[in-house]
Design a protein around this motif. Structure first.
Motif, PDB file in Angstrom:
ATOM      1  N   ASN A   1       6.505 -43.842 -17.680  1.00  0.00           N
ATOM      2  CA  ASN A   1       6.287 -44.337 -16.305  1.00  0.00           C
ATOM      3  C   ASN A   1       7.246 -43.691 -15.310  1.00  0.00           C
ATOM      4  O   ASN A   1       7.653 -44.314 -14.334  1.00  0.00           O
ATOM      5  CB  ASN A   1       6.411 -45.863 -16.223  1.00  0.00           C
ATOM      6  CG  ASN A   1       5.232 -46.565 -16.836  1.00  0.00           C
ATOM      7  OD1 ASN A   1       4.139 -46.007 -16.928  1.00  0.00           O
ATOM      8  ND2 ASN A   1       5.438 -47.794 -17.278  1.00  0.00           N
ATOM      9  N   ALA A   2       7.632 -42.452 -15.563  1.00  0.00           N
ATOM     10  CA  ALA A   2       8.540 -41.728 -14.666  1.00  0.00           C
ATOM     11  C   ALA A   2       7.721 -40.942 -13.647  1.00  0.00           C
ATOM     12  O   ALA A   2       6.635 -40.444 -13.949  1.00  0.00           O
ATOM     13  CB  ALA A   2       9.436 -40.782 -15.459  1.00  0.00           C
TER      14      ALA A   2
ATOM     15  N   LEU B   1      15.151 -41.146 -16.666  1.00  0.00           N
ATOM     16  CA  LEU B   1      13.922 -41.294 -15.893  1.00  0.00           C
ATOM     17  C   LEU B   1      13.015 -42.306 -16.593  1.00  0.00           C
ATOM     18  O   LEU B   1      12.817 -42.230 -17.803  1.00  0.00           O
ATOM     19  CB  LEU B   1      13.177 -39.959 -15.785  1.00  0.00           C
ATOM     20  CG  LEU B   1      13.952 -38.765 -15.211  1.00  0.00           C
ATOM     21  CD1 LEU B   1      13.122 -37.489 -15.341  1.00  0.00           C
ATOM     22  CD2 LEU B   1      14.329 -39.024 -13.768  1.00  0.00           C
ATOM     23  N   GLY B   2      12.466 -43.232 -15.863  1.00  0.00           N
ATOM     24  CA  GLY B   2      11.481 -44.149 -16.410  1.00  0.00           C
ATOM     25  C   GLY B   2      12.040 -45.086 -17.461  1.00  0.00           C
ATOM     26  O   GLY B   2      13.220 -45.412 -17.480  1.00  0.00           O
TER      27      GLY B   2
ATOM     28  N   TYR C   1      15.006 -37.840 -19.812  1.00  0.00           N
ATOM     29  CA  TYR C   1      16.082 -37.479 -18.889  1.00  0.00           C
ATOM     30  C   TYR C   1      15.621 -36.289 -18.051  1.00  0.00           C
ATOM     31  O   TYR C   1      14.795 -35.496 -18.508  1.00  0.00           O
ATOM     32  CB  TYR C   1      17.357 -37.065 -19.645  1.00  0.00           C
ATOM     33  CG  TYR C   1      18.171 -38.232 -20.139  1.00  0.00           C
ATOM     34  CD1 TYR C   1      19.224 -38.742 -19.366  1.00  0.00           C
ATOM     35  CD2 TYR C   1      17.914 -38.822 -21.360  1.00  0.00           C
ATOM     36  CE1 TYR C   1      19.970 -39.814 -19.814  1.00  0.00           C
ATOM     37  CE2 TYR C   1      18.668 -39.894 -21.818  1.00  0.00           C
ATOM     38  CZ  TYR C   1      19.695 -40.375 -21.026  1.00  0.00           C
ATOM     39  OH  TYR C   1      20.438 -41.440 -21.469  1.00  0.00           O
ATOM     40  N   GLY C   2      16.179 -36.162 -16.851  1.00  0.00           N
ATOM     41  CA  GLY C   2      15.850 -35.015 -16.002  1.00  0.00           C
ATOM     42  C   GLY C   2      17.083 -34.473 -15.318  1.00  0.00           C
ATOM     43  O   GLY C   2      18.056 -35.194 -15.080  1.00  0.00           O
ATOM     44  N   LYS C   3      17.060 -33.181 -15.038  1.00  0.00           N
ATOM     45  CA  LYS C   3      18.134 -32.525 -14.289  1.00  0.00           C
ATOM     46  C   LYS C   3      17.478 -31.659 -13.228  1.00  0.00           C
ATOM     47  O   LYS C   3      16.726 -30.755 -13.528  1.00  0.00           O
ATOM     48  CB  LYS C   3      18.999 -31.651 -15.184  1.00  0.00           C
ATOM     49  CG  LYS C   3      20.100 -30.937 -14.381  1.00  0.00           C
ATOM     50  CD  LYS C   3      21.257 -30.606 -15.244  1.00  0.00           C
ATOM     51  CE  LYS C   3      22.338 -29.868 -14.498  1.00  0.00           C
ATOM     52  NZ  LYS C   3      22.997 -30.664 -13.477  1.00  0.00           N
ATOM     53  N   SER C   4      17.772 -32.018 -11.976  1.00  0.00           N
ATOM     54  CA  SER C   4      17.182 -31.237 -10.890  1.00  0.00           C
ATOM     55  C   SER C   4      18.257 -30.529 -10.088  1.00  0.00           C
ATOM     56  O   SER C   4      19.400 -30.603 -10.395  1.00  0.00           O
ATOM     57  CB  SER C   4      16.352 -32.139  -9.982  1.00  0.00           C
ATOM     58  OG  SER C   4      17.032 -33.315  -9.650  1.00  0.00           O
TER      59      SER C   4
END
Length: 160
Positions: free
Chosen positions: A76-77, A141-142, A157-160
């Motif tokens: 659900n991200a 995330l999510g 997980y995210g890295k922007s």
């Protein structure tokens, strides 16, 4: 021999390097082995950490759109279009754990990313990996979701 970071495209790897990479991923028992060799060849970069022998591997993967949609959907991200690569296949051999190789691996991966973005998944119960992701600027995330590879949940997980 000093510690070496080797970052290559799969095409630039020797057959023996690809075999070592695949062998270490199998050791980790965290991914589906079906089609693994083909997925390795599709990766953007393969990262090897060597201290005499190869002690750690990781990759920047080129995820296909249906896989990425599935991972972001299950968690659900939002924002899947923001992430170009998937960080994956991180593995440090059991005998080499606790010696800082995971930090070297993450630094090499982030250098390879340059200005690009990536996402990664890890087991919900893998506390050391959660710590490593946060240490290197990744955000959760999510929500956790059930893995299709076993009786456990994953975290995105995210890295922007």
């Amino acid at each position: 021999m000093s510690i070496q970071q080797i970052i290559k495209t799969p095409e630039d790897c020797s057959e023996s390097e690809l075999e070592v990479f695949e062998k270490l991923i199998f050791e980790g028992c965290e991914v589906s082995t079906e089609g693994l060799k083909q997925r390795i060849y599709k990766a953007e970069k393969l990262i090897f950490i060597k201290d005499n022998n190869c002690v750690a591997v990781g990759a920047l993967k080129n995820p296909n759109s249906s896989y990425k949609a599935s991972v972001f959907g299950k968690s659900n991200a939002l924002g899947q279009s923001l992430y170009k690569y998937e960080l994956g296949w991180l593995y440090v051999t059991e005998s080499a754990r606790g010696k800082g190789y995971s930090n070297l691996l993450m630094k090499a991966i982030l250098e390879s990313l340059s200005e690009s973005t990536c996402f990664a998944t890890t087991r919900e119960d893998n506390t050391p990996m959660h710590h490593l992701f946060r240490k290197f600027g990744f955000s959760r995330l999510g929500k956790a979701y059930k893995s299709t590879n076993g009786d456990y949940s994953l975290i995105l997980y995210g890295k922007s």
